[in-house]
Motif scaffolding. Structure first.
Motif, PDB file in Angstrom:
ATOM      1  N   ALA A 243       0.831  -1.208   0.000  1.00 27.93           N
ATOM      2  CA  ALA A 243       0.000   0.000   0.000  1.00 27.93           C
ATOM      3  C   ALA A 243       0.861   1.252   0.000  1.00 27.93           C
ATOM      4  CB  ALA A 243      -0.927  -0.014   1.214  1.00 27.93           C
ATOM      5  N   LYS A 244       1.972   1.216   0.759  1.00 29.27           N
ATOM      6  CA  LYS A 244       2.866   2.368   0.800  1.00 29.27           C
ATOM      7  C   LYS A 244       3.522   2.602  -0.555  1.00 29.27           C
ATOM      8  CE  LYS A 244       6.837   4.221   3.340  1.00 29.27           C
ATOM      9  NZ  LYS A 244       7.819   3.962   4.436  1.00 29.27           N
ATOM     10  N   SER A 248      -1.614   4.079  -1.924  1.00 29.34           N
ATOM     11  CA  SER A 248      -3.069   3.899  -1.835  1.00 29.34           C
ATOM     12  C   SER A 248      -3.438   3.472  -0.430  1.00 29.34           C
ATOM     13  CB  SER A 248      -3.525   2.838  -2.826  1.00 29.34           C
ATOM     14  OG  SER A 248      -2.953   1.585  -2.528  1.00 29.34           O
ATOM     15  N   THR A 249      -4.730   3.456  -0.166  1.00 26.37           N
ATOM     16  CA  THR A 249      -5.201   3.046   1.149  1.00 26.37           C
ATOM     17  C   THR A 249      -5.130   1.537   1.285  1.00 26.37           C
ATOM     18  OG1 THR A 249      -7.498   2.797   0.414  1.00 26.37           O
ATOM     19  CG2 THR A 249      -6.791   5.000   1.150  1.00 26.37           C
ATOM     20  N   ASP A 251      -7.543  -0.447   2.161  1.00 25.03           N
ATOM     21  CA  ASP A 251      -8.731  -1.077   1.575  1.00 25.03           C
ATOM     22  C   ASP A 251      -8.592  -1.197   0.054  1.00 25.03           C
ATOM     23  OD1 ASP A 251      -9.842  -1.323   4.052  1.00 25.03           O
ATOM     24  OD2 ASP A 251     -11.120   0.469   3.882  1.00 25.03           O
ATOM     25  N   ASP A 252      -8.119  -0.124  -0.587  1.00 27.96           N
ATOM     26  CA  ASP A 252      -7.954  -0.168  -2.040  1.00 27.96           C
ATOM     27  C   ASP A 252      -6.898  -1.198  -2.435  1.00 27.96           C
ATOM     28  OD1 ASP A 252      -9.856   1.757  -2.336  1.00 27.96           O
ATOM     29  OD2 ASP A 252      -8.441   3.426  -2.565  1.00 27.96           O
ATOM     30  N   THR A 253      -5.831  -1.261  -1.641  1.00 25.38           N
ATOM     31  CA  THR A 253      -4.796  -2.249  -1.933  1.00 25.38           C
ATOM     32  C   THR A 253      -5.322  -3.668  -1.773  1.00 25.38           C
ATOM     33  OG1 THR A 253      -3.079  -0.711  -1.189  1.00 25.38           O
ATOM     34  CG2 THR A 253      -2.489  -3.059  -1.300  1.00 25.38           C
TER      35      THR A 253
END
Length: 484
Positions: A243-244, A248-249, A251-253
């Protein structure tokens, strides 16, 4: 055949005058007789399909009867040869037909509304390349199908290219008489066709092709970035770091990762008709008296013969008996066709067992390179015949029951061993590696080289991917501490 076209059909109007032209066109056609079509159809039937076919024939044709003479349930080579002698003498050279001749609805011997595929036994081929080509034949041009078949012949059973893309492009352009760009266009059409990912060079390309056919959503865009740039993080299951890296967040990841994991690991689709819960072997192999003996499994289908008393009664019957004589001819064709099928199956199985004796003794690592052409030359038939008789037919051996096609293996380029054997060697080395110190791909390549098998590191990686085995860093496990 030379066809002379109607001169009034091609009129050229120029300056108020009419000029008639005559054109000649050469075309080649194959007249498929009922006997020829039946021979091809019987050749392709699997054991359950043949059993159903013969049971239906016994019910509808009074000129046939079941032959209960073989109590042992198996037929050796001598029995097949004796039964097939007459059939071999009278049969047409159906094995010399070009492969598309009976699958194309535009064959010269058929009407415009006669579908050649309807004459083949129902059910899907066990060979994914055959199923895909049949699907593409509906919309693709014949010239493109030839190039597509070339690519599919260079794919393994999961749909991945068996050699590096650059090498195949050069080889294909030379073999097919076209440029590399045209070859690559056909491969990309396969890659993004009805089976997305087919003819992919690696798993990443296969997954990207599948992803491209999904609806355009933010999750798909993130999933594409993961496949192109962050596969290592995905393999390590470090979603926070992923995610980092994506910016992205969580949840999106997670949604993008779920989308990636929902994709198929390979492009090959299973047949629409699900396989039976059991397999009936067509051929049985045993090691007796110091040699491998091959026999047909007589229990896989009923044996049939012409009813002697019905044939005798018909010969003495007065009046017009054309209907019954037609049934007698149909029965003779069927008996001869089955004898030809069994003879071809037996001879093919004998060659396969003879060439793969080491595999039967030692296992997968000893499977020798063997092609359709080599077997076809050995039995004096066409490659297409060998392909048909080995598709969907199973052989029972002390090493297990499997499809006859498994006994074919592609020769590893520049070596005297098959790719399947090397893949088995790679699996053995990985299975025996220390859990805390897994073997890297170049280490495995070096170990194989010391055994006389020279392959590149990328080939080891390809075989490892086909075996669904992760890289060394994903296989590493901490060493167990000694008990106090």
């Amino acid at each position: 055949m030379i066809r002379l076209q109607d001169p009034y059909h091609d009129r050229i109007h120029s300056g108020g005058t009419v000029k008639n032209t005559v054109r000649t066109q050469m075309s080649q056609s194959v007249n498929l007789t009922p006997q020829l079509l039946q021979s091809i159809r019987l050749l392709q039937l699997t054991a359950p399909q043949l059993e159903m076919e013969l049971l239906q024939a016994l019910e509808r044709n009074p000129m046939l009867e079941a032959d209960e003479g073989d109590e042992a349930g198996e037929t050796d080579a001598e029995g097949v040869d004796a039964a097939g002698d007459d059939a071999a003498l009278e049969a047409a050279a159906w094995d010399e037909l070009p492969e598309p001749a009976f699958t194309s609805s535009s064959s010269g011997g058929m009407g415009a509304d006669d579908d050649g595929m309807a004459r083949i036994a129902a059910g899907s081929s066990s060979d994914p390349r055959v199923r895909l080509l049949q699907e593409l034949a509906v919309t693709w041009r014949e010239a493109d199908l030839v190039l597509a078949q070339w690519w599919l012949d260079r794919c393994d059973d999961r749909g991945y290219l068996e050699h590096p893309l650059d090498e195949l492009l050069a080889e294909g352009a030379d073999a097919c008489g076209c440029d590399k760009r045209e070859m690559d266009v056909i491969r990309l059409r396969l890659l993004n066709g009805p089976w997305p990912g087919m003819a992919a060079a690696d798993p990443g390309e296969c997954l990207q092709a599948q992803l491209a056919q999904l609806p355009d959503t933010p999750e798909r865009a993130l999933a594409a970035r993961i496949l192109s740039d962050y596969l290592a993080l995905l393999a390590s299951h470090d979603h926070a770091a992923l995610a980092k890296a994506l910016g992205s967040t969580a949840d999106d990841t997670a949604a993008a990762v779920a989308l990636v994991t929902s994709l198929r690991p390979c492009a090959v689709e299973e047949p629409v008709d699900a396989p039976s819960a059991y397999i009936v072997p067509d051929v049985v192999v045993r090691f007796l008296g110091g040699e491998w003996r091959v026999a047909l499994n007589g229990r896989s289908a009923p044996r049939i013969r012409i009813s002697a008393h019905c044939e005798s009664a018909l010969a003495q019957a007065p009046g017009d008996q054309s209907v019954l004589r037609g049934l007698l001819d149909e029965a003779r064709w069927l008996v001869r066709g089955v004898a030809m099928r069994n003879d071809t199956l037996m001879r093919t199985a004998q060659v396969l067992v003879e060439r793969q004796r080491e595999f039967l003794v030692r296992g997968e690592e000893a499977i020798a390179p063997l092609t359709l052409r080599e077997v076809a030359d050995a039995i004096g038939m066409h490659e297409s015949t060998v392909s048909r008789i080995t598709t969907g037919k199973y052989i029972q051996t002390p090493r297990g029951t499997f499809e006859l096609k498994r006994l074919f293996a592609v020769r590893l380029e520049g070596a005297e061993v098959s790719g399947a054997a090397v893949k088995a060697m790679v699996k053995r080395l990985i299975d025996n590696e220390p859990p805390h110190a897994p073997l890297a791909d170049d280490t495995i390549a070096g170990m194989l080289e010391r055994q006389g098998v020279r392959i590149a590191r990328r080939t080891v990686a390809k075989y490892r991917d086909q075996l669904s085995i992760g890289p060394a860093r994903a296989r590493q496990r901490p060493a167990r501490k000694a008990a106090a």
